[in-house]
Design a protein around this motif. Structure first.
Motif, PDB file in Angstrom:
ATOM      1  N   GLN A 152      35.393   9.438  21.007  1.00  0.00           N
ATOM      2  CA  GLN A 152      36.392   9.695  22.065  1.00  0.00           C
ATOM      3  C   GLN A 152      36.327  11.337  22.371  1.00  0.00           C
ATOM      4  O   GLN A 152      36.018  12.064  21.792  1.00  0.00           O
TER       5      GLN A 152
ATOM      6  N   VAL B 257      38.356  14.263  24.769  1.00  0.00           N
ATOM      7  CA  VAL B 257      39.453  14.770  25.192  1.00  0.00           C
ATOM      8  C   VAL B 257      39.353  16.130  25.857  1.00  0.00           C
ATOM      9  O   VAL B 257      39.171  17.227  25.114  1.00  0.00           O
ATOM     10  N   GLU B 258      39.527  16.215  27.089  1.00  0.00           N
ATOM     11  CA  GLU B 258      39.324  17.542  27.896  1.00  0.00           C
ATOM     12  C   GLU B 258      40.607  18.069  28.177  1.00  0.00           C
ATOM     13  O   GLU B 258      41.495  17.428  27.895  1.00  0.00           O
ATOM     14  N   SER B 259      40.410  19.408  28.097  1.00  0.00           N
ATOM     15  CA  SER B 259      41.565  20.453  28.487  1.00  0.00           C
ATOM     16  C   SER B 259      40.971  21.648  29.230  1.00  0.00           C
ATOM     17  O   SER B 259      39.987  22.010  29.330  1.00  0.00           O
TER      18      SER B 259
ATOM     19  N   CYS C 170      36.162  20.374  25.685  1.00  0.00           N
ATOM     20  CA  CYS C 170      36.028  19.007  25.553  1.00  0.00           C
ATOM     21  C   CYS C 170      35.895  18.673  23.888  1.00  0.00           C
ATOM     22  O   CYS C 170      34.692  19.150  23.485  1.00  0.00           O
TER      23      CYS C 170
ATOM     24  N   TYR D 212      35.145  15.834  34.534  1.00  0.00           N
ATOM     25  CA  TYR D 212      34.717  14.729  33.276  1.00  0.00           C
ATOM     26  C   TYR D 212      33.809  15.331  32.219  1.00  0.00           C
ATOM     27  O   TYR D 212      32.650  15.601  32.653  1.00  0.00           O
TER      28      TYR D 212
ATOM     29  N   TYR E 192      29.700   7.801  26.918  1.00  0.00           N
ATOM     30  CA  TYR E 192      31.232   7.797  26.560  1.00  0.00           C
ATOM     31  C   TYR E 192      31.865   8.931  27.522  1.00  0.00           C
ATOM     32  O   TYR E 192      31.136  10.017  27.807  1.00  0.00           O
ATOM     33  N   TRP E 193      33.178   8.800  27.917  1.00  0.00           N
ATOM     34  CA  TRP E 193      33.524   9.654  28.811  1.00  0.00           C
ATOM     35  C   TRP E 193      35.032  10.143  28.541  1.00  0.00           C
ATOM     36  O   TRP E 193      35.877   9.066  27.983  1.00  0.00           O
ATOM     37  N   GLY E 194      35.279  11.112  29.005  1.00  0.00           N
ATOM     38  CA  GLY E 194      36.952  11.482  28.695  1.00  0.00           C
ATOM     39  C   GLY E 194      37.564  11.187  29.869  1.00  0.00           C
ATOM     40  O   GLY E 194      37.065  10.576  30.805  1.00  0.00           O
ATOM     41  N   GLN E 195      38.830  11.404  29.904  1.00  0.00           N
ATOM     42  CA  GLN E 195      39.922  10.891  30.891  1.00  0.00           C
ATOM     43  C   GLN E 195      39.942  11.975  32.102  1.00  0.00           C
ATOM     44  O   GLN E 195      40.353  11.421  33.013  1.00  0.00           O
ATOM     45  N   GLY E 196      39.343  13.138  31.873  1.00  0.00           N
ATOM     46  CA  GLY E 196      39.414  13.926  33.094  1.00  0.00           C
ATOM     47  C   GLY E 196      40.417  14.944  33.023  1.00  0.00           C
ATOM     48  O   GLY E 196      41.394  14.630  32.527  1.00  0.00           O
ATOM     49  N   THR E 197      39.938  16.079  33.486  1.00  0.00           N
ATOM     50  CA  THR E 197      41.214  17.248  33.717  1.00  0.00           C
ATOM     51  C   THR E 197      41.338  17.813  35.135  1.00  0.00           C
ATOM     52  O   THR E 197      39.918  18.069  35.699  1.00  0.00           O
TER      53      THR E 197
END
Length: 127
Positions: free
Chosen positions: A3, A5-7, A22, A95, A116-121
């Motif tokens: 999983q 998670v970007e920020s 990430c 992403y 796998y990919w994050g949800q994007g920021t």
């Protein structure tokens, strides 16, 4: 399963800087090449920068022109994208992606190379 998670996204003036992070779950972070992609409204998702499993090799898109730097900290399961001299054309959703690779120096540049990919920021650069 990984999983991501970007920020770190946000609104910045042209010429400014942002640092994206990430964070990845799991115990096998160093088995994955990591990359940042971006997608602007009405455009296809494009490769921005990637880093090999151990961090020894990086690759960046020509459009970045050395303004962005990707790095990773395997002890923290985190990959970063330092973005300097931002331009309005850099406005996009960014992403994070992880690709399971066998070769330690391999950095895929196509999205199909990532599992796998994050949800994007969102990054917005105002002129």
């Amino acid at each position: 399963q990984v999983q991501l998670v970007e920020s770190g996204g946000g609104l910045v003036q042209a010429g400014g800087s942002l640092r994206l992070s990430c964070a990845a779950s799991g115990r096998t972070f160093n088995s994955y090449a990591m990359a940042w992609f971006r997608q602007a409204p009405g455009k296809e998702r494009e490769f921005v920068a990637g880093v090999s499993r151990g961090g020894g090799r990086t690759y960046a898109a020509d459009s970045i022109q050395a303004r962005f730097t990707i790095s990773r900290d395997n002890a923290k399961n985190t990959v970063y994208l330092q973005m300097n001299s931002l331009k309005p054309d850099d406005t996009a959703v960014y992403y994070c992606a992880a690709g399971l690779v066998g070769r330690p120096d391999w950095v895929p540049v196509a999205s199909r190379g990532y599992d796998y990919w994050g949800q994007g920021t969102q990054v917005t650069v105002a002129s």
